[in-house]
Design an enzyme around this catalytic site. Structure first.
Site, PDB file in Angstrom:
ATOM      1  N   CYS A  29       0.841  -1.208   0.000  1.00 39.60           N
ATOM      2  CA  CYS A  29       0.000   0.000   0.000  1.00 39.60           C
ATOM      3  C   CYS A  29       0.874   1.255   0.000  1.00 39.60           C
ATOM      4  CB  CYS A  29      -0.903  -0.064   1.234  1.00 39.60           C
ATOM      5  SG  CYS A  29      -1.663   1.486   1.706  1.00 39.60           S
ATOM      6  N   CYS A  77       0.168   3.833   2.695  1.00 42.99           N
ATOM      7  CA  CYS A  77       0.617   3.323   4.004  1.00 42.99           C
ATOM      8  C   CYS A  77       2.091   3.665   4.215  1.00 42.99           C
ATOM      9  CB  CYS A  77       0.442   1.807   4.085  1.00 42.99           C
ATOM     10  SG  CYS A  77      -1.271   1.267   4.001  1.00 42.99           S
TER      11      CYS A  77
END
Length: 111
Positions: free
Chosen positions: A31, A34
């Site tokens: 991600c 993230c």
């Protein structure tokens, strides 16, 4: 210097049970957003050492807790106090936004 703690399905309930606020960053290695918020979470772990618990839960490795809280988008950051969910943030935000949420949880604890 504080460091974010690894939180798992196995230790989650124990981690959030205390009276200090607990920020849990739900993330995954693949991600991109993230990876943007990861360093902010690590900074918060240092800033709030002794005042709050800052942890990261890898949704690839742990599925029970994300399912329990309906985590569909990551990063999602949840703040718990005394085992109860008290705040939520989905997506990347500046450090000061997360700091304010933690401060609110810390102040509420003293009431």
């Amino acid at each position: 210097m504080g460091k974010a703690i690894e939180i798992t399905d196995a230790n989650f309930e124990q981690m959030i049970a205390g009276d200090k606020p607990v920020l849990v960053d739900f993330w995954a290695d693949w991600c991109a957003p993230c990876k943007m918020i990861g360093p902010i979470v690590e900074e918060l772990a240092g800033d709030y050492e002794g005042k709050a618990i800052i942890g990261k839960l890898d949704v690839q490795e742990n599925s029970q807790v994300p399912m329990k809280f309906g985590i569909r988008n990551i990063p999602t950051l949840l703040i718990f106090k005394n085992g109860q969910l008290v705040d939520k943030q989905v997506g990347v935000v500046p450090k000061n936004v997360l700091a304010q949420k933690l401060n609110n949880a810390i102040v509420a604890e003293k009431v």
